[in-house]
Design a protein around this motif. Structure first.
Motif, PDB file in Angstrom:
ATOM      1  N   TYR A 114      11.174  20.006  -2.874  1.00 50.78           N
ATOM      2  CA  TYR A 114      11.452  19.019  -1.660  1.00 50.78           C
ATOM      3  C   TYR A 114      10.773  17.765  -1.944  1.00 50.78           C
ATOM      4  O   TYR A 114       9.627  17.773  -2.436  1.00 50.78           O
ATOM      5  CB  TYR A 114      10.954  19.848  -0.277  1.00 50.78           C
ATOM      6  N   TRP A 115      11.311  16.706  -1.159  1.00 54.05           N
ATOM      7  CA  TRP A 115      10.934  15.373  -1.423  1.00 54.05           C
ATOM      8  C   TRP A 115      11.082  14.388  -0.093  1.00 54.05           C
ATOM      9  O   TRP A 115      11.723  14.868   0.820  1.00 54.05           O
ATOM     10  CB  TRP A 115      11.730  14.673  -2.384  1.00 54.05           C
ATOM     11  N   GLY A 116       9.957  13.880   0.098  1.00 55.18           N
ATOM     12  CA  GLY A 116       9.839  12.776   1.321  1.00 55.18           C
ATOM     13  C   GLY A 116      10.909  11.830   1.051  1.00 55.18           C
ATOM     14  O   GLY A 116      11.439  11.527  -0.140  1.00 55.18           O
ATOM     15  N   GLN A 117      10.819  10.702   2.065  1.00 56.66           N
ATOM     16  CA  GLN A 117      11.874   9.634   1.799  1.00 56.66           C
ATOM     17  C   GLN A 117      11.347   8.496   1.202  1.00 56.66           C
ATOM     18  O   GLN A 117      11.885   7.517   0.813  1.00 56.66           O
ATOM     19  CB  GLN A 117      12.311   8.987   3.298  1.00 56.66           C
ATOM     20  N   GLY A 118       9.982   8.377   0.899  1.00 53.32           N
ATOM     21  CA  GLY A 118       9.251   7.505   0.007  1.00 53.32           C
ATOM     22  C   GLY A 118       8.590   6.693   0.934  1.00 53.32           C
ATOM     23  O   GLY A 118       9.039   6.135   1.975  1.00 53.32           O
ATOM     24  N   THR A 119       7.532   5.921   0.440  1.00 54.63           N
ATOM     25  CA  THR A 119       7.030   4.593   0.962  1.00 54.63           C
ATOM     26  C   THR A 119       6.644   3.387  -0.019  1.00 54.63           C
ATOM     27  O   THR A 119       6.299   3.974  -1.142  1.00 54.63           O
ATOM     28  CB  THR A 119       5.609   5.095   1.732  1.00 54.63           C
ATOM     29  N   GLN A 120       6.854   2.103   0.394  1.00 54.65           N
ATOM     30  CA  GLN A 120       6.775   1.200  -0.593  1.00 54.65           C
ATOM     31  C   GLN A 120       5.434   0.675  -0.949  1.00 54.65           C
ATOM     32  O   GLN A 120       4.905   0.583   0.250  1.00 54.65           O
ATOM     33  CB  GLN A 120       7.730   0.054  -0.199  1.00 54.65           C
ATOM     34  N   VAL A 121       5.043   0.619  -1.845  1.00 57.57           N
ATOM     35  CA  VAL A 121       3.774   0.081  -2.329  1.00 57.57           C
ATOM     36  C   VAL A 121       3.960  -1.129  -3.236  1.00 57.57           C
ATOM     37  O   VAL A 121       4.481  -1.068  -4.119  1.00 57.57           O
ATOM     38  CB  VAL A 121       2.643   1.073  -3.039  1.00 57.57           C
ATOM     39  N   THR A 122       3.486  -2.446  -2.604  1.00 60.85           N
ATOM     40  CA  THR A 122       3.634  -3.640  -3.373  1.00 60.85           C
ATOM     41  C   THR A 122       2.035  -4.289  -3.833  1.00 60.85           C
ATOM     42  O   THR A 122       1.374  -4.555  -2.748  1.00 60.85           O
ATOM     43  CB  THR A 122       4.197  -4.442  -2.883  1.00 60.85           C
ATOM     44  N   VAL A 123       1.792  -4.446  -5.054  1.00 59.89           N
ATOM     45  CA  VAL A 123       0.490  -5.137  -5.277  1.00 59.89           C
ATOM     46  C   VAL A 123       0.707  -6.316  -5.928  1.00 59.89           C
ATOM     47  O   VAL A 123       1.527  -6.331  -7.033  1.00 59.89           O
ATOM     48  CB  VAL A 123      -0.129  -4.089  -6.434  1.00 59.89           C
ATOM     49  N   SER A 124       0.422  -7.375  -5.380  1.00 58.24           N
ATOM     50  CA  SER A 124       0.846  -8.902  -5.696  1.00 58.24           C
ATOM     51  C   SER A 124      -0.389  -9.194  -6.659  1.00 58.24           C
ATOM     52  O   SER A 124      -1.607  -8.736  -6.575  1.00 58.24           O
ATOM     53  CB  SER A 124       0.551  -9.739  -4.454  1.00 58.24           C
ATOM     54  N   SER A 125      -0.083 -10.095  -7.678  1.00 63.56           N
ATOM     55  CA  SER A 125      -1.231 -10.456  -8.638  1.00 63.56           C
ATOM     56  C   SER A 125      -1.636 -11.825  -8.371  1.00 63.56           C
ATOM     57  O   SER A 125      -1.332 -12.218  -7.305  1.00 63.56           O
ATOM     58  CB  SER A 125      -0.510 -10.655 -10.014  1.00 63.56           C
TER      59      SER A 125
END
Length: 125
Positions: A114-125
């Motif tokens: 089973y999987w969730g829908q996902g959540t976005q993680v963005t790491v800026s440089s």
């Protein structure tokens, strides 16, 4: 059936921290592991960390060891991923996944049911 809902993603600078949460519902008694995977743009989904649902065992991808910590709260049917010292290469969609087939700490996608829908993680440089 097990339902999984992730939250906690966002935009953070290099070196920063985020805490992801995953809420499990449904037939949670059937869960053996809860894990986190991630998928960067243009890349395949990859294993990040997993925890036993009924014991203390955890395992991590080498790329996150010492920076990420997976934990759970069975009373709330929650699993968390504390991410510290974030790097641009940590950017991606983070998915929570549940394994019901058995107690082995699995690290491959196909071993999770089973999987969730996902959540976005963005790491800026």
């Amino acid at each position: 059936q097990v339902q999984l809902v992730e939250s906690g993603g966002g935009l953070v600078q290099t070196g920063g921290s985020l805490r992801l949460s995953c809420a499990a519902s449904g037939r949670t008694f059937s869960i053996w592991n809860l894990g986190w995977f991630r998928q960067a743009p243009g890349k395949e989904r990859e294993f990040v960390a997993t925890t036993a649902w009924r014991g203390p065992s955890t395992t991590y991808a080498d790329s996150v060891k010492g920076r990420f910590t997976i934990s759970r709260d069975n009373t709330k049917n929650m699993v968390y991923l504390q991410m510290n010292s974030l790097r641009p290469e940590d950017t991606g969609v983070y998915y929570c996944a549940a394994r019901t087939a058995g107690p082995r700490l699995a690290t491959r996608e196909y071993e999770y049911d089973y999987w969730g829908q996902g959540t976005q993680v963005t790491v800026s440089s």
